[in-house]
Design an enzyme around this catalytic site. Structure first.
Site, PDB file in Angstrom:
ATOM      1  N   ASP A 117       0.784  -1.424  -0.077  1.00 25.92           N
ATOM      2  CA  ASP A 117      -0.041  -0.048  -0.110  1.00 25.92           C
ATOM      3  C   ASP A 117       0.893   1.101   0.225  1.00 25.92           C
ATOM      4  O   ASP A 117       0.612   2.392  -0.662  1.00 25.92           O
ATOM      5  CB  ASP A 117      -1.010   0.084   1.311  1.00 25.92           C
ATOM      6  N   HIS A 166     -27.607  -1.149  47.033  1.00 27.28           N
ATOM      7  CA  HIS A 166     -27.869  -2.838  46.820  1.00 27.28           C
ATOM      8  C   HIS A 166     -29.418  -2.833  46.421  1.00 27.28           C
ATOM      9  O   HIS A 166     -29.849  -4.178  46.738  1.00 27.28           O
ATOM     10  CB  HIS A 166     -27.736  -3.407  48.343  1.00 27.28           C
ATOM     11  N   SER A 206     -43.677  -2.269  20.710  1.00 25.92           N
ATOM     12  CA  SER A 206     -43.369  -3.666  20.551  1.00 25.92           C
ATOM     13  C   SER A 206     -44.289  -4.101  19.420  1.00 25.92           C
ATOM     14  O   SER A 206     -45.484  -3.400  18.846  1.00 25.92           O
ATOM     15  CB  SER A 206     -44.351  -4.021  21.973  1.00 25.92           C
ATOM     16  N   VAL A 254     -43.410   1.669  25.484  1.00 23.36           N
ATOM     17  CA  VAL A 254     -42.347   2.320  24.883  1.00 23.36           C
ATOM     18  C   VAL A 254     -40.866   2.024  25.549  1.00 23.36           C
ATOM     19  O   VAL A 254     -40.602   2.162  26.557  1.00 23.36           O
ATOM     20  CB  VAL A 254     -42.689   4.015  25.484  1.00 23.36           C
TER      21      VAL A 254
END
Length: 479
Positions: free
Chosen positions: A107, A185, A309, A316
């Site tokens: 190249d 947590h 869906s 949404v």
């Protein structure tokens, strides 16, 4: 080169889809509109254009410095004509380079011949031997890659990152005083504000963005093994170290004086590590936003005509953040591989870096695509303060921390009856449903000082946010 036959039948009996207009991957196909700016800097064609740029600037520099006997500065017209080879680089030139490379099977050598073909028209045919003088392919490649990567970082990646951080900062400022229940947590914890939590991410991302901005882009031009051996033999009286440093610096790069045949790519690893950290923090933002959406803290503003869906009309989906997660993971996988691969080379040279670097644009593309999706996703979020208020009102037990801390302060001040505050609040609240009335009755029974009693009697989960709104201002700090 002939185009594939679109009517060709595949082994499975279907028609072939191969053709120049059909992309194999999503970055050049489905998401082309987002990632296309990177083509100007990190594509194969851009690399070849930058190679031509480096070769021509080296040619001009050697003439300007009269480095070799017989050389003198070019005329202004000749310099302009040479540089126009770069500025007017066209699809026809791309094809010509491909044809030359088909013969050279190299190249950079193809670039040398490509330039040589044009010197006669400029009146410089006699200087054809000066093209690529003293250079190994990696002298040209390392500078070309550095220029392309630098431009991609500063003109595409950083602007996209800055747009993202600006969007986050705007949202943080707008919601600085909106209280929300924290979850450590996954469990109810001391409340914060929406703005403060977004500001945390803005601050983190900005730190890693600054690390990207501080990376130095290094380059070298010193011959086959970095020793200037051929240079010294060809022109022993020339100050090659000085010329090397001046030339690399003239390209806007930092000079690396000590290399093997290749510039050892450590700066690339530094860059990709910094980008990876930015990406990983952004991934953390995406998962947090996704979870906030799932519990109703954020509402997504529907896009007119869009489908969430194929079967559930009400949905949404948080697709922008999910898309970003996937692309950040792919980007970081590639950036990690590049970081590990590029800083290693067998002895003075092997070609693993050559193959690896052809994927830099892909890594950048997935990162830029992710950032673009996050910006779009954030712009279509509404803060559901009513949902957050309800959530806070159902979790009065989070005030247990405040009560036991006041009891500790009271005990230190000598107030009687403040023994074992943590244990007493734990017994009251852990695993128990505690509403406002029960908590206030408990506070009233403690025998606190009048001041402490008043503070706690006025406290609600929504007011228990400390100085969270004031902390938002720190997201603009650069360190």
């Amino acid at each position: 080169m002939s185009q594939p036959d679109l009517c060709m039948t595949l082994p499975n009996g279907r028609r072939s889809l191969t053709g120049s207009a059909i992309a194999l991957g999503p970055l050049d196909g489905r998401y082309k509109a987002v990632t296309e700016p990177l083509v100007d800097y990190l594509s194969e064609a851009a690399l070849n254009r930058d190679r031509i740029h480096v070769e021509i600037e080296w040619f001009i520099y050697l003439c300007k410095k009269s480095v070799l006997p017989g050389l003198s500065p070019l005329t202004e017209e000749q310099e302009l004509a040479l540089r126009s080879i770069v500025t007017e680089f066209s699809p026809e030139d791309i094809n010509e380079l491909a044809e030359i490379e088909a013969t050279t099977v190299h190249d950079v050598k193809a670039v040398e011949y490509f330039i040589g073909r044009r010197l006669a028209a400029i009146g410089l045919e006699h200087l054809t031997p000066l093209v690529h003088f003293g250079c190994t392919s990696e002298d040209i490649n390392n500078l070309s890659y550095a220029l392309g990567i630098k431009d991609a970082v500063h003109h595409v990646w950083i602007p996209q990152a800055e747009e993202l951080i600006t969007q986050l900062r705007t949202m943080a400022e707008d919601s600085a005083h909106t209280p929300m229940l924290s979850r450590t947590h996954g469990q109810p914890a001391t409340p914060s504000t929406v703005g403060k939590e977004l500001a945390v991410f803005a601050y983190r991302l900005n730190r890693h963005l600054n690390a990207v901005k501080e990376v130095q882009f290094l380059g070298k031009i010193n011959g086959a093994t970095g020793t200037f051996s051929a240079h010294i033999v060809a022109a022993p009286d020339v100050p090659w170290l000085k010329i090397s440093e001046e030339f690399v610096s003239s390209l806007g790069l930092s000079w690396n004086p000590l290399t093997t045949q290749i510039e050892n790519h450590d700066w690339q690893a530094e860059l990709y590590h910094a980008m990876s950290r930015f990406n990983q923090v952004l991934h953390n933002l995406c998962t947090d936003i996704w979870n906030y959406i799932s519990i109703g803290f954020f509402r997504q503003i529907p896009v007119a005509g869009a489908t969430g869906s194929s079967t559930m009309p009400h949905k949404v989906n948080p697709i922008r953040f999910e898309n970003a997660e996937a692309n950040l993971e792919i980007a970081n996988a590639l950036l990690g591989t590049l970081s590990a691969t590029l800083i290693q080379s067998r002895w003075q040279r092997d070609l693993t870096d050559s193959s690896s670097q052809r994927n830099i644009g892909i890594a950048f593309g997935h990162s830029v695509l992710a950032m673009s999706n996050v910006v779009k996703g954030l712009k279509r979020l509404d803060v559901a303060d009513d949902v957050m208020a309800q959530d806070l009102d159902q979790n009065w037990k989070v005030l247990a921390e405040a009560i036991q801390m006041v009891m500790r302060a009271e005990a230190i001040a000598g107030v009687e009856g403040m023994e074992n505050p943590y244990e007493r609040l734990k017994e009251l609240t852990r695993g128990q449903r505690v509403d406002a009335q029960r908590l206030q009755e408990f506070v009233a029974s403690l025998g606190l000082s009048a001041q402490a009693q008043k503070r706690l009697s006025q406290l609600t989960p929504a007011l228990y946010t400390g100085i969270a709104p004031d902390l938002v201002q720190f997201m603009n700090r650069s360190n």
